[in-house]
Each structure stands twice: as structure tokens, then as C-alpha cells.
Design a protein around this motif. Structure first.
Motif, PDB file in Angstrom:
ATOM      1  N   VAL A   1     -13.166 -13.638   0.995  1.00 54.17           N
ATOM      2  CA  VAL A   1     -14.202 -12.628   0.779  1.00 54.17           C
ATOM      3  C   VAL A   1     -13.562 -11.250   0.777  1.00 54.17           C
ATOM      4  CG1 VAL A   1     -16.331 -11.604   1.683  1.00 54.17           C
ATOM      5  CG2 VAL A   1     -15.949 -14.073   1.879  1.00 54.17           C
ATOM      6  N   TRP A   2     -13.924 -10.438  -0.197  1.00 49.65           N
ATOM      7  CA  TRP A   2     -13.439  -9.056  -0.262  1.00 49.65           C
ATOM      8  C   TRP A   2     -14.046  -8.267   0.893  1.00 49.65           C
ATOM      9  CZ3 TRP A   2      -9.795  -6.537  -2.947  1.00 49.65           C
ATOM     10  CH2 TRP A   2      -9.817  -5.144  -2.971  1.00 49.65           C
TER      11      TRP A   2
ATOM     12  N   MET B   1      -9.640 -16.800  -5.936  1.00 43.86           N
ATOM     13  CA  MET B   1     -11.102 -16.728  -6.032  1.00 43.86           C
ATOM     14  C   MET B   1     -11.554 -15.701  -5.002  1.00 43.86           C
ATOM     15  SD  MET B   1     -12.568 -20.590  -6.535  1.00 43.86           S
ATOM     16  CE  MET B   1     -12.248 -21.529  -8.020  1.00 43.86           C
ATOM     17  N   ILE B   2     -12.013 -14.551  -5.475  1.00 41.64           N
ATOM     18  CA  ILE B   2     -12.383 -13.456  -4.595  1.00 41.64           C
ATOM     19  C   ILE B   2     -13.907 -13.281  -4.618  1.00 41.64           C
ATOM     20  CG2 ILE B   2     -12.039 -11.008  -4.073  1.00 41.64           C
ATOM     21  CD1 ILE B   2      -9.420 -11.192  -5.684  1.00 41.64           C
ATOM     22  N   ILE B   3     -14.512 -13.390  -3.449  1.00 42.90           N
ATOM     23  CA  ILE B   3     -15.961 -13.249  -3.326  1.00 42.90           C
ATOM     24  C   ILE B   3     -16.301 -11.809  -2.969  1.00 42.90           C
ATOM     25  CG2 ILE B   3     -18.047 -14.075  -2.178  1.00 42.90           C
ATOM     26  CD1 ILE B   3     -16.571 -16.202  -3.802  1.00 42.90           C
ATOM     27  N   ILE B   4     -17.170 -11.187  -3.766  1.00 42.89           N
ATOM     28  CA  ILE B   4     -17.637  -9.832  -3.496  1.00 42.89           C
ATOM     29  C   ILE B   4     -19.061  -9.920  -2.949  1.00 42.89           C
ATOM     30  CG2 ILE B   4     -18.097  -7.550  -4.469  1.00 42.89           C
ATOM     31  CD1 ILE B   4     -16.108  -8.182  -6.662  1.00 42.89           C
TER      32      ILE B   4
ATOM     33  N   TYR C   1     -24.313 -12.380  -5.128  1.00 49.09           N
ATOM     34  CA  TYR C   1     -22.887 -12.343  -4.849  1.00 49.09           C
ATOM     35  C   TYR C   1     -22.155 -12.425  -6.174  1.00 49.09           C
ATOM     36  CZ  TYR C   1     -22.759 -12.911   0.244  1.00 49.09           C
ATOM     37  OH  TYR C   1     -22.845 -12.710   1.589  1.00 49.09           O
ATOM     38  N   HIS C   2     -20.911 -11.978  -6.166  1.00 49.39           N
ATOM     39  CA  HIS C   2     -20.078 -12.102  -7.360  1.00 49.39           C
ATOM     40  C   HIS C   2     -18.744 -12.722  -6.971  1.00 49.39           C
ATOM     41  CE1 HIS C   2     -23.039  -9.107  -8.655  1.00 49.39           C
ATOM     42  NE2 HIS C   2     -22.779  -9.533  -9.891  1.00 49.39           N
ATOM     43  N   MET C   3     -18.215 -13.544  -7.842  1.00 45.36           N
ATOM     44  CA  MET C   3     -16.916 -14.173  -7.617  1.00 45.36           C
ATOM     45  C   MET C   3     -16.003 -13.883  -8.799  1.00 45.36           C
ATOM     46  SD  MET C   3     -15.854 -18.175  -6.958  1.00 45.36           S
ATOM     47  CE  MET C   3     -16.064 -18.690  -8.679  1.00 45.36           C
TER      48      MET C   3
END
Length: 285
Positions: free
Chosen positions: A159-160, A192-195, A210-212
């Protein structure tokens, strides 16, 4: 409207767009292909030994690389090596943005990616996607795949937690910033970065998303392959219908014959083509 009469008036020797006779250009190109093919046949006795020398040299390199890496290093193929020529101004990284509804359980996502992507095995019990647990580095002036030591899924799916965007504009700026960054040097070439959702007080709870960002180097796989993996492996959705393959109406023999005849002509054409003056390319190619 009588379509039959219109079709009958079409001259097969004329280009439908320019209305010019294409018979002579076709004959000229056919002669050029024939001459190029004969030239290649004449110099083939010289080319074959040179090709053999390069193959022997490549085999020796493979053995030397294995010695230097204790048998772990695998020399990248030519197709993979092309994508390692990227630069900070032109990174060969595929960036995909996903908009996700609801909350993301990061531990569940990591477990899912581990089972369906990094450790997934084929029918023979072998790792289906070995490159996703490897990084690349240069050894003996060649790009080599090496297995990431102490591979940790947390380094790739996370997660960012730095600056959380407050609105759509800041989200777009953050996505642009992340997509412009290089991938870690000694880790497998994907992330894979979760925003988390934007802190927009005016947005309803149901509208928050959410955005990935899924980032993967082009040497690991092309965009089409990654889409297939994402749909058929990582998500719960499965495509059960087999799509027909469309490679033209010619059989393999005709395709091979055309390739053999046209290849020498294409090689000569590309080798003696004029310099590219397209302003989009910057310096002359």
C-alpha cells in the motif's frame, strides 16, 4: 443500387485508392525479391560458418555465466535483451491502472498473487511464470536472469503510504510520478501498488475507490500476455470460451515460402533505407 455491376467494373490491376496500374510495380518487386534471394544463396557459404561461430561463442558464454552464478544464471534471449535497452527517458515498463470498488485486504491480495502468480505451477509441476521471481543484471556483457534472493511478496504488493492524494488531480499526479520511477534494481521486475481512496470530503462513501497500479517490465511479458494473466489467473473471472486463432487464410507452407523468398529483399531494404527524420524520434536514427 446494383452492386453486381459495380463489382464487375473494378479493374483488378488498378489500385482502388490511387486508380493507378499496380502490375509493373508488382513485377519489379517480384524481380527484386528473386535477385535478392539469389544473392543470399551465393553468399550463404560465407554466412553459415559465421553463424556457426556465433552459436559456439554463445554456448561458451552460457557455460561461463553458469560458472559465475553457481548454475543459477540464465542468459536472456534476444527477445528479452531488446527490452533491456531502455533508459530513464524511455522506460520499457508496462503500467496499468485499476480502479477497485470497496476496501482492499492487502494480506488477502498478497496471498492470492502468491498462489496464482508467483508460485503457480503448470501441469508438469514447474513454475509457470519463472521470470516473476527473477531480476536481471549484466554478466560478461550479457543480460542474465537471476532468482531474487529472499523473495518477499511484501516488496512487490504493498500500500502506498507516503502522500495520500486528496482529490482527482492529486491522484493523477501521483500516478504519473509512480509510473515514471524505475523498478528496484535487485528485485523481480514487477509491482502492485495500492493507492488508498482520495481524502475528498465531498465524495460519498459509495463513490470512493481504491486504485492499483500494476507495473511490470516488458522483458517479463508483453501487454497482451499480462492482460491474459490478470484475467485468467489473478482475478476470479475466467474465460472458458476458446477464441479462434486468426493468422490469415494461407496455410503454413505458403507462409513459410513467402517468408523465405521475401526475407532477403526485406533485409536489403532495411539495411539501405534512408535515415529517419521524424522529429518525434529526436536524434537521427
Amino acid at each position: 443500387m446494383d452492386l453486381t455491376s459495380d463489382l464487375e467494373t473494378i479493374d483488378p490491376h488498378l489500385d482502388p485508392q490511387t486508380n493507378r496500374d499496380v502490375t509493373l510495380p508488382f513485377i519489379g518487386y517480384a524481380l527484386f525479391c528473386a535477385v535478392s534471394f539469389i544473392v543470399v544463396l551465393l553468399i550463404l557459404p560465407i554466412l553459415l560458418p559465421i553463424s556457426l561461430i556465433f552459436r559456439i561463442y554463445r554456448s561458451i558464454l552460457k557455460e561461463k555465466i553458469k560458472e559465475k552464478t553457481n548454475g543459477e544464471g540464465i542468459m536472456a534471449t534476444g527477445d528479452d535483451a531488446v527490452w533491456f535497452q531502455d533508459s530513464p527517458q524511455n522506460r520499457a515498463i508496462i503500467n496499468s491502472l485499476f480502479e477497485l470498488k470497496g476496501e482492499v485486504d492487502i494480506e488477502k491480495l498478497r496471498d492470492l498473487v502468491t498462489k496464482r502468480f508467483t508460485t503457480y505451477t503448470d501441469d508438469d509441476g514447474k513454475i509457470a511464470y519463472p521470470k516473476v521471481i527473477c531480476y536481471a543484471m549484466k554478466i560478461l556483457h550479457r543480460h542474465v536472469w537471476l532468482k531474487e534472493r529472499n523473495f518477499n511478496i511484501k516488496d512487490h504488493v504493498y500500500v502506498w503510504d507516503k502522500s495520500i492524494p486528496k482529490n482527482r488531480k492529486e491522484l493523477e499526479e501521483l500516478v504519473g510520478f509512480i509510473c515514471s520511477q524505475p523498478l528496484p534494481q535487485y528485485q523481480a521486475l514487477w509491482q502492485m501498488i495500492i493507492i488508498p481512496p482520495c481524502h475528498d470530503d465531498n465524495a460519498d462513501e459509495e463513490e470512493k475507490r481504491y486504485h492499483m497500479i500494476f507495473r511490470i517490465h516488458h522483458s517479463v511479458g508483453d501487454g497482451v500476455s499480462m492482460v491474459k494473466i490478470m484475467i485468467n489467473r489473478i482475478t476470479d473471472f475466467r474465460i472458458t470460451e476458446e477464441l479462434p486463432r486468426k493468422f490469415g487464410t494461407q496455410n503454413k507452407f505458403m507462409q513459410m515460402f513467402k517468408a523465405i523468398v521475401r526475407a532477403p529483399a526485406m533485409l536489403i531494404e532495411k539495411n539501405y533505407a534512408p535515415a529517419d527524420h521524424n522529429a518525434l524520434h529526436g536524434p537521427k536514427l
